[in-house]
Structure formats: C-alpha cells, structure tokens
Write a protein that holds these residues in place. Sequence first.
Motif, PDB file in Angstrom:
ATOM      1  N   ASP A 245      29.786   3.163 -61.765  1.00 10.19           N
ATOM      2  CA  ASP A 245      30.938   3.967 -62.502  1.00 10.19           C
ATOM      3  C   ASP A 245      30.785   5.523 -62.355  1.00 10.19           C
ATOM      4  O   ASP A 245      31.615   6.121 -62.595  1.00 10.19           O
ATOM      5  CB  ASP A 245      30.539   3.850 -64.167  1.00 10.19           C
ATOM      6  CG  ASP A 245      30.739   2.488 -64.475  1.00 10.19           C
ATOM      7  OD1 ASP A 245      31.703   1.654 -63.809  1.00 10.19           O
ATOM      8  OD2 ASP A 245      30.174   1.957 -65.547  1.00 10.19           O
ATOM      9  N   HIS A 246      29.794   5.949 -61.598  1.00  7.21           N
ATOM     10  CA  HIS A 246      29.403   7.279 -61.313  1.00  7.21           C
ATOM     11  C   HIS A 246      29.664   7.674 -59.670  1.00  7.21           C
ATOM     12  O   HIS A 246      29.651   8.663 -59.394  1.00  7.21           O
ATOM     13  CB  HIS A 246      28.028   7.736 -61.657  1.00  7.21           C
ATOM     14  CG  HIS A 246      27.477   7.346 -62.957  1.00  7.21           C
ATOM     15  ND1 HIS A 246      27.986   8.342 -64.156  1.00  7.21           N
ATOM     16  CD2 HIS A 246      26.667   6.511 -63.450  1.00  7.21           C
ATOM     17  CE1 HIS A 246      27.685   7.779 -64.927  1.00  7.21           C
ATOM     18  NE2 HIS A 246      26.773   6.844 -64.602  1.00  7.21           N
TER      19      HIS A 246
ATOM     20  N   MET B 258      32.862   7.472 -56.808  1.00  5.96           N
ATOM     21  CA  MET B 258      34.173   7.672 -56.490  1.00  5.96           C
ATOM     22  C   MET B 258      34.801   6.151 -56.019  1.00  5.96           C
ATOM     23  O   MET B 258      34.027   5.395 -55.325  1.00  5.96           O
ATOM     24  CB  MET B 258      34.555   8.746 -55.503  1.00  5.96           C
ATOM     25  CG  MET B 258      34.334  10.234 -55.775  1.00  5.96           C
ATOM     26  SD  MET B 258      34.733  11.406 -54.626  1.00  5.96           S
ATOM     27  CE  MET B 258      33.523  11.123 -53.414  1.00  5.96           C
ATOM     28  N   GLU B 259      35.851   5.995 -56.330  1.00  6.24           N
ATOM     29  CA  GLU B 259      36.514   4.763 -56.209  1.00  6.24           C
ATOM     30  C   GLU B 259      36.729   4.414 -54.778  1.00  6.24           C
ATOM     31  O   GLU B 259      36.509   3.246 -54.394  1.00  6.24           O
ATOM     32  CB  GLU B 259      38.123   4.399 -56.760  1.00  6.24           C
ATOM     33  CG  GLU B 259      37.922   4.791 -58.425  1.00  6.24           C
ATOM     34  CD  GLU B 259      39.349   4.567 -58.854  1.00  6.24           C
ATOM     35  OE1 GLU B 259      40.137   4.170 -58.229  1.00  6.24           O
ATOM     36  OE2 GLU B 259      39.503   4.542 -60.160  1.00  6.24           O
TER      37      GLU B 259
ATOM     38  N   ARG C 172      33.120   2.999 -53.635  1.00  4.76           N
ATOM     39  CA  ARG C 172      32.358   1.990 -54.284  1.00  4.76           C
ATOM     40  C   ARG C 172      32.064   0.616 -53.378  1.00  4.76           C
ATOM     41  O   ARG C 172      31.032   0.056 -53.927  1.00  4.76           O
ATOM     42  CB  ARG C 172      33.281   1.465 -55.675  1.00  4.76           C
ATOM     43  CG  ARG C 172      33.145   2.816 -56.574  1.00  4.76           C
ATOM     44  CD  ARG C 172      34.173   2.119 -57.807  1.00  4.76           C
ATOM     45  NE  ARG C 172      34.048   3.275 -58.973  1.00  4.76           N
ATOM     46  CZ  ARG C 172      34.760   2.908 -60.036  1.00  4.76           C
ATOM     47  NH1 ARG C 172      35.422   1.812 -60.328  1.00  4.76           N
ATOM     48  NH2 ARG C 172      34.716   3.864 -60.830  1.00  4.76           N
TER      49      ARG C 172
ATOM     50  N   LYS D  92      30.770  11.275 -58.344  1.00  2.67           N
ATOM     51  CA  LYS D  92      32.001  11.827 -58.921  1.00  2.67           C
ATOM     52  C   LYS D  92      31.520  13.300 -59.183  1.00  2.67           C
ATOM     53  O   LYS D  92      30.458  13.615 -59.307  1.00  2.67           O
ATOM     54  CB  LYS D  92      32.478  11.132 -60.042  1.00  2.67           C
ATOM     55  CG  LYS D  92      32.991   9.788 -59.913  1.00  2.67           C
ATOM     56  CD  LYS D  92      33.548   9.116 -61.196  1.00  2.67           C
ATOM     57  CE  LYS D  92      34.164   7.936 -61.000  1.00  2.67           C
ATOM     58  NZ  LYS D  92      34.657   7.059 -62.121  1.00  2.67           N
ATOM     59  N   LEU D  93      32.647  14.028 -59.700  1.00  2.00           N
ATOM     60  CA  LEU D  93      32.367  15.381 -59.757  1.00  2.00           C
ATOM     61  C   LEU D  93      31.470  15.591 -61.154  1.00  2.00           C
ATOM     62  O   LEU D  93      30.649  16.544 -61.376  1.00  2.00           O
ATOM     63  CB  LEU D  93      33.665  16.227 -59.783  1.00  2.00           C
ATOM     64  CG  LEU D  93      34.528  16.281 -58.485  1.00  2.00           C
ATOM     65  CD1 LEU D  93      35.875  16.948 -58.964  1.00  2.00           C
ATOM     66  CD2 LEU D  93      33.793  16.722 -57.508  1.00  2.00           C
ATOM     67  N   GLU D  94      31.927  15.102 -62.031  1.00  2.00           N
ATOM     68  CA  GLU D  94      31.215  15.213 -63.370  1.00  2.00           C
ATOM     69  C   GLU D  94      29.723  14.467 -63.441  1.00  2.00           C
ATOM     70  O   GLU D  94      29.144  14.330 -64.472  1.00  2.00           O
ATOM     71  CB  GLU D  94      31.857  14.609 -64.607  1.00  2.00           C
ATOM     72  CG  GLU D  94      32.123  13.149 -64.308  1.00  2.00           C
ATOM     73  CD  GLU D  94      33.409  12.790 -63.637  1.00  2.00           C
ATOM     74  OE1 GLU D  94      33.645  11.557 -63.669  1.00  2.00           O
ATOM     75  OE2 GLU D  94      34.081  13.736 -62.771  1.00  2.00           O
ATOM     76  N   THR D  95      29.375  13.720 -62.246  1.00  2.00           N
ATOM     77  CA  THR D  95      28.010  13.059 -62.527  1.00  2.00           C
ATOM     78  C   THR D  95      26.828  14.025 -62.327  1.00  2.00           C
ATOM     79  O   THR D  95      25.813  13.618 -63.032  1.00  2.00           O
ATOM     80  CB  THR D  95      28.129  12.220 -61.049  1.00  2.00           C
ATOM     81  OG1 THR D  95      29.044  11.276 -61.031  1.00  2.00           O
ATOM     82  CG2 THR D  95      26.805  11.146 -61.126  1.00  2.00           C
TER      83      THR D  95
END
Length: 533
Positions: free
Chosen positions: A206-207, A209-210, A213, A287-290
């Motif tokens: 979930d953390h 990027m798609e 994955r 991801k950026l918010e990770t």
Amino acid sequence: MPQRSQNRRSNSRPFSHGRRAELSFIITRSDLLAPQKEQVDSLMPYLLQVLRDALGSHGKDVRLGNVRCVSAKRGWWTRQVKDEIWERGGGGWMVGKVNVGKSNLFECVFPKGPWDMVTNKSQKSENWLPHQLLASPSSRPLLSRNPVQMLKESFLPPPQPEKQFPVMPTVSHLPGTTASPIRIPFGNGKGELIDLPGLARGSLEDHVMEDHRSSLVMRHRVKPKQYVIKPGQSLLISGLVRITPTTPEVTVLAYPFVPLSGHVTSTEKAVALSTQLQPSGVPAIAKLETGQKMALAGSFQLQWDVTRQRAGPLTSRSAARLSTTVLPFVILSTDILIEGCGWVELVAQLLTVRLGAGAALLPRDVKRIHLDFASKFNDGHLGARKVWRNHLPRLKYHNPAVSMTVNRSQDQAGPAILTIFYTSPHDPATATIPPRPTASITQDTPASSHTPFERTKTINMKHRHESDILSELMGLTKATPVVATPKEAVELQKLVDEEKRAALDRARNAAYTDQKRQEKALLDQARGALGPA
C-alpha cells in the motif's frame, strides 16, 4: 480442525457430521530457500519448529506429519501431493495468502489422467456432491436439502463439467488474479480441487507506487550482493527499508534476498532519504506520503552462531580442523524477514573478542567506563581511537554488566580522557538512582555526568600509545586478564602456524606467477624480434 497427536494409537482421522476433514500444511516456492532439493529438505526440522511456535500452546502436541515443502517450478514434492489429493478424494481446498503460488501449484498437483468419463453429464452434475464440502455452522441445516439447491445457496460457484484436461487457473505475479473460487472436478466424480482467492497480506504494497508493486514479488531465487555496513552507515533498500546497526564498533555484512536494489550510505543521509526529507538520485519505489509514516519496525539481535559455516578452512575437516570454541573470534548472524518481498541476512564478525589485549574481568566495584576524545585521530587522539576500536569490544564481551559509553567530539584540540566510575561507598538505601549514561558523537549531546556520590579515576589518553593506556586501565581497575587454557593455547598455536604456512604459500604463488609473466614477456619479445616468417 483437530491435528494428529503424537499418540500413535489415537484416531488420526475423526469423522464430524458424517464427514472427515484433514488439514495439510504446504510450503510453496521452496526453490527460493536453496538451489538444491537436498538443501531444502535439510531445513525441514527448522520449518517444523517455526510452525509449532506459530500454533501456540498446542504446537508441542501435534505430530506434523502432513507438512510438505514443495516447488511448482522445480517439481519438488509435487508428485507426492498430487498422489495424496487423488487418494483422498473429496473436496480439496487451497487456502493461503496473496502471491504465495496457489494457482501455480494448482496446475502441478491437479490429478489429470485418462479415466473414463461418465456418459450422462447432466445426471452427474445434479446428483453428485463433494464428499468433503466444508459448510459453516449456519449452513449445516442445508445438508438436508437438495444438493443442487445447497450449492446454489453456498458461496461457491456451481460445479463445472468434468474434463480430462481442463483449463487451469490463471497464473500471474499480480495480486488478486483469482477473484472468485475456482472448482475443477477430477476422477469421474472422485473429488474436486478448489482454488480460493488469496488472503490479504501486510500493508507494505500500500506504500509502494502502483507501477512498482509487481517488483515486490520474488519470482526466482535471488543471488544476493554483499553490502559492507561500516560504523555510522546504513543500508537503504529502494528507499523503503532502512537497516542501521546499533553497535558502532562492529562492521556488518548484509545479503538482501529481495528483488529490490539497495545501497549503503551514511546513517544521517539514509534517515533523510527514507523520510523523504532530502531528494535522492537513487531510484525509490515508495509513495510521496510514505516518508511521514516511517517508524521503527524493531531491533533484532545477531543471535545465531555461524562461525563453523563461515570460518572457511579454519574449521574445515580437510584443513585446520579447529574447534569453534577456541577460535579468537565469533561470527554471528540473523535474518530479517520482509513479508511479501524476501529477507535480509546480516552477519557480523567479532574479531579477537575472546582472547587478546583487553580481554579481562573487571572487579564488581567498577560500575562504568567512559571515553571522551575527538572524532579524528590526529592531534594526539590516535591511541584513544585504537583503544575504543580494538580493546573496548573485548572488555565489553567479558563484562556485559559494566556500562561503557563513548563521546566523540569535533574539537581536535580538546582532551582525550578515560573515566572509570566505581560503586558508591554510601549506603544503597540512601543513594539516589544515577541517570542513565548516554553516548554521542558531537558536542551538542554530551555524555551524562556522574552523580556526586560516585568515586572516579581518570586516564589521560592524549599523545599516548594504546598499550600504555590499556596497561594503566588494567592497573587502576585491578582487572584479571583472561588467560587461554592449555588446550586453547595449542589450538591458537596451530592457527599461527597455519597463518605462517599461508604466507609462505602466497609468496611461493607470487614468485611462480612473476616467473611465468617474465617468461611470457621474453617469448613475446623474441617473437617480435624474429618478425613474420
């Protein structure tokens, strides 16, 4: 679902509501653990112990004769599982997490054969019901109804017509490929195999990027790269996982068995990159918010002794044949699991930790030893640095209860002091609890000072040799040196002799190589002087 107990006379196949239910543990993708089947089979005792621990208090009473470590890619133990499915019959349910290889294993263990097919397929689909259909307590009253009606009201799709070579479930590295249960009958009504959707794993993907994955899944055995993590450094894996050794004087070797890239950098930079506070030129998949959610996953000790496996010819039966108990070093290891991705093997060698200079037993009145010197070795701080790197680990190994702290400042002109703290002579009932000692590498966080009731002695280490500092430390503390036993002395002498013979062999090989190089140079010179014929 009851398991087989260790009592061999017990009923190993109980019936419940006229049906019999059995449970088998299948460990898939075993080719990722080792390159050969024999090596994987040797891991079975360890895997069984891990499974017993996971089963909790009932694990010690389970026989665990139904555990299989298979590989659909290599065909390891798949034939035995296929035969068990065929002999057992009924309904076989494949339950597991996402991307553990259920669909791939389904294709390998599904019983396919040239058995006679029934002529009336419609009659078969209406009158045949799997013998081992697992129904929930709420659906048990449905057993008295018509079998076709019960199948329609259950969560399973209706049974498909039986074929000799049916279409198998789709195999993909993407999670969630099996969206609904897939049931395929076999053996002319003997049974059916059911592939269920995978259970959700941890939240690591979930953390990510798609687009990246799919890179978390290990599709084949990884040949790991060795990373040397020196004091003050950390290993960063794709900006998602950071491994930082907490023992500053030990160099750690890391072997990531993950399909991700890694690199070693300073701990300060690794923290900034993992928390996304500093831009990175290294590819990252988070991801950026990770970065705001990064937290400590835990501290893991190097607890497994792998000295015999990694000491090379010193412990080999065809070479020195030394015992690991007499070697002047210990090699420890541990594995850190990254769920759904792989694992990282960490190895550290504690050189000369048992015997040598600094191996001594301190008296009970010594409470703490603190070193204060500059971070660089020039301006008279070389002796203090060598005491910290070479002798303090041995002293700490033999005295684990004595606190030993180090404060490395940036002031090269500052003092280099070793402070010894002794137990307070005051009554323990009236003494206050001293603060917890700390250590730092900058002057911004100085080491905690001692309480007034402690007795201290200091040693000036500036512009002094490490042997002089160590001798004064042994004299002030009245420490007892650890002396090698006669057996250890003999083994250590063998080690010294082996090192001398190795040096002679290296010199002999170097001379032979130089001679061959000179002969080749002379031949090339002669061919060049003669010229073409």
